[in-house]
Scaffold this motif. Structure first.
Motif, PDB file in Angstrom:
ATOM      1  N   GLY A  41       0.782  -1.230   0.000  1.00 59.44           N
ATOM      2  CA  GLY A  41       0.000   0.000   0.000  1.00 59.44           C
ATOM      3  C   GLY A  41       0.814   1.280   0.000  1.00 59.44           C
ATOM      4  N   GLU A  42       2.121   1.181  -0.099  1.00 59.29           N
ATOM      5  CA  GLU A  42       2.975   2.373  -0.091  1.00 59.29           C
ATOM      6  C   GLU A  42       2.693   3.298  -1.284  1.00 59.29           C
ATOM      7  N   CYS A  43       2.084   2.793  -2.325  1.00 58.74           N
ATOM      8  CA  CYS A  43       1.779   3.607  -3.513  1.00 58.74           C
ATOM      9  C   CYS A  43       0.478   4.396  -3.345  1.00 58.74           C
ATOM     10  N   VAL A  44      -0.370   3.960  -2.435  1.00 57.16           N
ATOM     11  CA  VAL A  44      -1.699   4.565  -2.285  1.00 57.16           C
ATOM     12  C   VAL A  44      -1.633   5.955  -1.654  1.00 57.16           C
ATOM     13  N   VAL A  45      -0.954   6.067  -0.547  1.00 53.27           N
ATOM     14  CA  VAL A  45      -0.932   7.314   0.226  1.00 53.27           C
ATOM     15  C   VAL A  45      -0.365   8.504  -0.549  1.00 53.27           C
ATOM     16  N   PRO A  46       0.743   8.375  -1.267  1.00 52.29           N
ATOM     17  CA  PRO A  46       1.305   9.556  -1.926  1.00 52.29           C
ATOM     18  C   PRO A  46       0.568  10.005  -3.192  1.00 52.29           C
ATOM     19  N   CYS A  47      -0.398   9.226  -3.668  1.00 52.52           N
ATOM     20  CA  CYS A  47      -1.110   9.600  -4.898  1.00 52.52           C
ATOM     21  C   CYS A  47      -1.961  10.845  -4.647  1.00 52.52           C
ATOM     22  N   PRO A  48      -1.657  11.948  -5.332  1.00 56.94           N
ATOM     23  CA  PRO A  48      -2.364  13.200  -5.060  1.00 56.94           C
ATOM     24  C   PRO A  48      -3.808  13.226  -5.552  1.00 56.94           C
ATOM     25  N   VAL A  49      -4.204  12.281  -6.386  1.00 54.93           N
ATOM     26  CA  VAL A  49      -5.575  12.277  -6.910  1.00 54.93           C
ATOM     27  C   VAL A  49      -6.364  11.039  -6.507  1.00 54.93           C
ATOM     28  N   GLY A  50      -5.794  10.199  -5.664  1.00 54.88           N
ATOM     29  CA  GLY A  50      -6.503   9.005  -5.195  1.00 54.88           C
ATOM     30  C   GLY A  50      -6.795   8.004  -6.303  1.00 54.88           C
ATOM     31  N   ALA A  51      -5.886   7.874  -7.249  1.00 58.71           N
ATOM     32  CA  ALA A  51      -6.111   7.008  -8.406  1.00 58.71           C
ATOM     33  C   ALA A  51      -5.809   5.545  -8.125  1.00 58.71           C
TER      34      ALA A  51
END
Length: 66
Positions: A41-51
Motif C-alpha cells: 500500500g505504499e503507492c496509495v498514500v502519496p497519490c495526489p488524486v486518489g487514483a
C-alpha cells in the motif's frame, strides 16, 4: 487529462511493481506487475488524486462436478 505527469506511486514502490512506459507524444503510461506487488500500500498514500486502490485478488472458483 491535463498533461500533468506524476510518478509518486513508482517512487514509493520498493517492489518495483509500478513502472511507466513512454508513449508517443511524450506521455507515459503506468504499467503494473501484479506478481511483483506485495500489497503493502505504499503507492496509495502519496497519490495526489486518489487514483490507486488496493483490492483482494479474486480467487478462481473450482468447477463443481455434477
Amino acid at each position: 487529462m491535463n498533461g500533468v505527469q506524476c510518478r509518486a506511486c513508482q517512487d514509493h514502490c520498493d517492489a518495483r511493481a509500478i513502472r511507466f512506459r513512454l508513449m508517443p507524444g511524450g506521455r507515459s503510461q503506468p504499467q503494473f506487475d501484479a506478481e511483483a506487488c506485495t500489497g503493502c500500500g505504499e503507492c496509495v498514500v502519496p497519490c495526489p488524486v486518489g487514483a490507486i486502490r488496493l483490492a483482494e485478488p479474486k480467487q478462481q472458483q473450482e468447477a463443481l462436478a455434477c
